[in-house]
Write an enzyme that holds these catalytic residues in place. Sequence first.
Site, PDB file in Angstrom:
ATOM      1  N   CYS A  52       0.841  -1.197   0.000  1.00  0.00           N
ATOM      2  CA  CYS A  52       0.000   0.000   0.000  1.00  0.00           C
ATOM      3  C   CYS A  52       0.879   1.251   0.000  1.00  0.00           C
ATOM      4  O   CYS A  52       1.763   1.389   0.835  1.00  0.00           O
ATOM      5  CB  CYS A  52      -0.901  -0.021   1.224  1.00  0.00           C
ATOM      6  SG  CYS A  52      -1.905   1.453   1.404  1.00  0.00           S
ATOM      7  N   CYS A  55       0.301   3.256   3.509  1.00  0.00           N
ATOM      8  CA  CYS A  55       0.702   2.779   4.839  1.00  0.00           C
ATOM      9  C   CYS A  55       1.794   1.704   4.794  1.00  0.00           C
ATOM     10  O   CYS A  55       2.307   1.319   5.844  1.00  0.00           O
ATOM     11  CB  CYS A  55      -0.501   2.256   5.604  1.00  0.00           C
ATOM     12  SG  CYS A  55      -1.104   0.669   5.012  1.00  0.00           S
ATOM     13  N   CYS A  70      -6.237  -5.267 -19.236  1.00  0.00           N
ATOM     14  CA  CYS A  70      -7.167  -4.177 -18.922  1.00  0.00           C
ATOM     15  C   CYS A  70      -6.463  -2.856 -18.683  1.00  0.00           C
ATOM     16  O   CYS A  70      -7.101  -1.825 -18.584  1.00  0.00           O
ATOM     17  CB  CYS A  70      -8.053  -4.551 -17.733  1.00  0.00           C
ATOM     18  SG  CYS A  70      -7.192  -4.574 -16.152  1.00  0.00           S
ATOM     19  N   CYS A 101      -7.375  -1.179   1.244  1.00  0.00           N
ATOM     20  CA  CYS A 101      -6.361  -1.639   2.176  1.00  0.00           C
ATOM     21  C   CYS A 101      -7.000  -1.757   3.553  1.00  0.00           C
ATOM     22  O   CYS A 101      -7.586  -0.805   4.052  1.00  0.00           O
ATOM     23  CB  CYS A 101      -5.202  -0.640   2.204  1.00  0.00           C
ATOM     24  SG  CYS A 101      -4.012  -0.969   3.519  1.00  0.00           S
ATOM     25  N   CYS A 104      -5.273   0.797   6.356  1.00  0.00           N
ATOM     26  CA  CYS A 104      -5.478   2.252   6.397  1.00  0.00           C
ATOM     27  C   CYS A 104      -6.781   2.686   5.735  1.00  0.00           C
ATOM     28  O   CYS A 104      -7.117   3.872   5.762  1.00  0.00           O
ATOM     29  CB  CYS A 104      -4.296   2.979   5.753  1.00  0.00           C
ATOM     30  SG  CYS A 104      -4.231   2.831   3.960  1.00  0.00           S
ATOM     31  N   HIS A 107      -8.388   3.365  -0.779  1.00  0.00           N
ATOM     32  CA  HIS A 107      -9.005   2.737  -1.946  1.00  0.00           C
ATOM     33  C   HIS A 107      -7.918   2.197  -2.876  1.00  0.00           C
ATOM     34  O   HIS A 107      -6.965   2.901  -3.208  1.00  0.00           O
ATOM     35  CB  HIS A 107      -9.857   3.768  -2.693  1.00  0.00           C
ATOM     36  CG  HIS A 107     -10.377   3.271  -4.011  1.00  0.00           C
ATOM     37  ND1 HIS A 107     -11.482   2.455  -4.100  1.00  0.00           N
ATOM     38  CD2 HIS A 107      -9.939   3.461  -5.272  1.00  0.00           C
ATOM     39  CE1 HIS A 107     -11.703   2.163  -5.386  1.00  0.00           C
ATOM     40  NE2 HIS A 107     -10.785   2.764  -6.112  1.00  0.00           N
ATOM     41  N   HIS A 110     -10.918  -2.505  -7.700  1.00  0.00           N
ATOM     42  CA  HIS A 110     -12.103  -3.354  -7.619  1.00  0.00           C
ATOM     43  C   HIS A 110     -11.714  -4.805  -7.886  1.00  0.00           C
ATOM     44  O   HIS A 110     -10.676  -5.074  -8.477  1.00  0.00           O
ATOM     45  CB  HIS A 110     -13.158  -2.908  -8.631  1.00  0.00           C
ATOM     46  CG  HIS A 110     -13.779  -1.584  -8.295  1.00  0.00           C
ATOM     47  ND1 HIS A 110     -13.217  -0.386  -8.703  1.00  0.00           N
ATOM     48  CD2 HIS A 110     -14.882  -1.263  -7.558  1.00  0.00           C
ATOM     49  CE1 HIS A 110     -13.965   0.608  -8.236  1.00  0.00           C
ATOM     50  NE2 HIS A 110     -14.983   0.111  -7.548  1.00  0.00           N
ATOM     51  N   ASP A 114     -13.948 -12.534 -12.984  1.00  0.00           N
ATOM     52  CA  ASP A 114     -13.569 -13.056 -14.307  1.00  0.00           C
ATOM     53  C   ASP A 114     -12.065 -13.308 -14.400  1.00  0.00           C
ATOM     54  O   ASP A 114     -11.464 -13.188 -15.460  1.00  0.00           O
ATOM     55  CB  ASP A 114     -14.023 -12.088 -15.414  1.00  0.00           C
ATOM     56  CG  ASP A 114     -13.434 -10.692 -15.236  1.00  0.00           C
ATOM     57  OD1 ASP A 114     -12.593 -10.492 -14.324  1.00  0.00           O
ATOM     58  OD2 ASP A 114     -13.814  -9.789 -15.999  1.00  0.00           O
ATOM     59  N   ARG A 122     -10.302 -11.437 -10.320  1.00  0.00           N
ATOM     60  CA  ARG A 122      -9.374 -10.456 -10.900  1.00  0.00           C
ATOM     61  C   ARG A 122      -9.404  -9.200 -10.033  1.00  0.00           C
ATOM     62  O   ARG A 122     -10.347  -8.439 -10.068  1.00  0.00           O
ATOM     63  CB  ARG A 122      -9.796 -10.118 -12.334  1.00  0.00           C
ATOM     64  CG  ARG A 122      -9.013  -8.962 -12.951  1.00  0.00           C
ATOM     65  CD  ARG A 122      -9.290  -8.821 -14.438  1.00  0.00           C
ATOM     66  NE  ARG A 122     -10.691  -8.560 -14.731  1.00  0.00           N
ATOM     67  CZ  ARG A 122     -11.210  -7.338 -14.924  1.00  0.00           C
ATOM     68  NH1 ARG A 122     -10.452  -6.268 -14.865  1.00  0.00           N
ATOM     69  NH2 ARG A 122     -12.500  -7.187 -15.186  1.00  0.00           N
ATOM     70  N   CYS A 124      -8.343  -5.786  -9.766  1.00  0.00           N
ATOM     71  CA  CYS A 124      -7.928  -4.758 -10.723  1.00  0.00           C
ATOM     72  C   CYS A 124      -7.557  -3.529  -9.902  1.00  0.00           C
ATOM     73  O   CYS A 124      -8.427  -2.862  -9.353  1.00  0.00           O
ATOM     74  CB  CYS A 124      -9.107  -4.491 -11.657  1.00  0.00           C
ATOM     75  SG  CYS A 124      -8.760  -3.326 -12.945  1.00  0.00           S
TER      76      CYS A 124
HETATM   77 ZN    ZN Z   1      -2.825   1.020   3.434  1.00  0.00          ZN
END
Ligand code: ZN
Length: 136
Positions: A52, A55, A70, A101, A104, A107, A110, A114, A122, A124
């Site tokens: 991450c 953090c 993708c 995560c 912390c 974001h 997603h 598939d 997956r 992503c």
């Molecule tokens: Zn984090």
Amino acid sequence: MSEATTPKIQKTDAEWRELLSPEQYRILRQAGTERAFTGPFWNSKEKGLYSCAACGEPLFVSDTKFDSGCGWPSYFEAVNPDAITELRDTTHGMVRTEVRCANCGGHLGHVFPDGPPPTGLRYCINGHSMTFEPMA
Ligand SMILES: [Zn+2]
């Protein structure tokens, strides 16, 4: 997968802004998305650990990374189930599963059903939400 509990690391908005680059802040703290094929790592095949960017918590290892085409780094499994939190996301007129995560609350991206075996998933993930440490 851990439940959506309060993240262990809590910082104010001003502290996150100070800590992160503008692009990292937009993704990690405002659930933004980098444009496909523009972020780091999407085409990397190096062996190593992805953590991450906010953090430092380990999130994914290169052994689970695959070429999804993708334009974002994609993995079929997290480094361990407790590293991430999955949440229902109904923004943008879609029903998706958001990945954060667990440490912390940042974001990451997603997860979609598939992916390849063995999980069929997956993950992503925005490259800007992670740092990479090569391993031999
Ligand atoms: Zn984090």
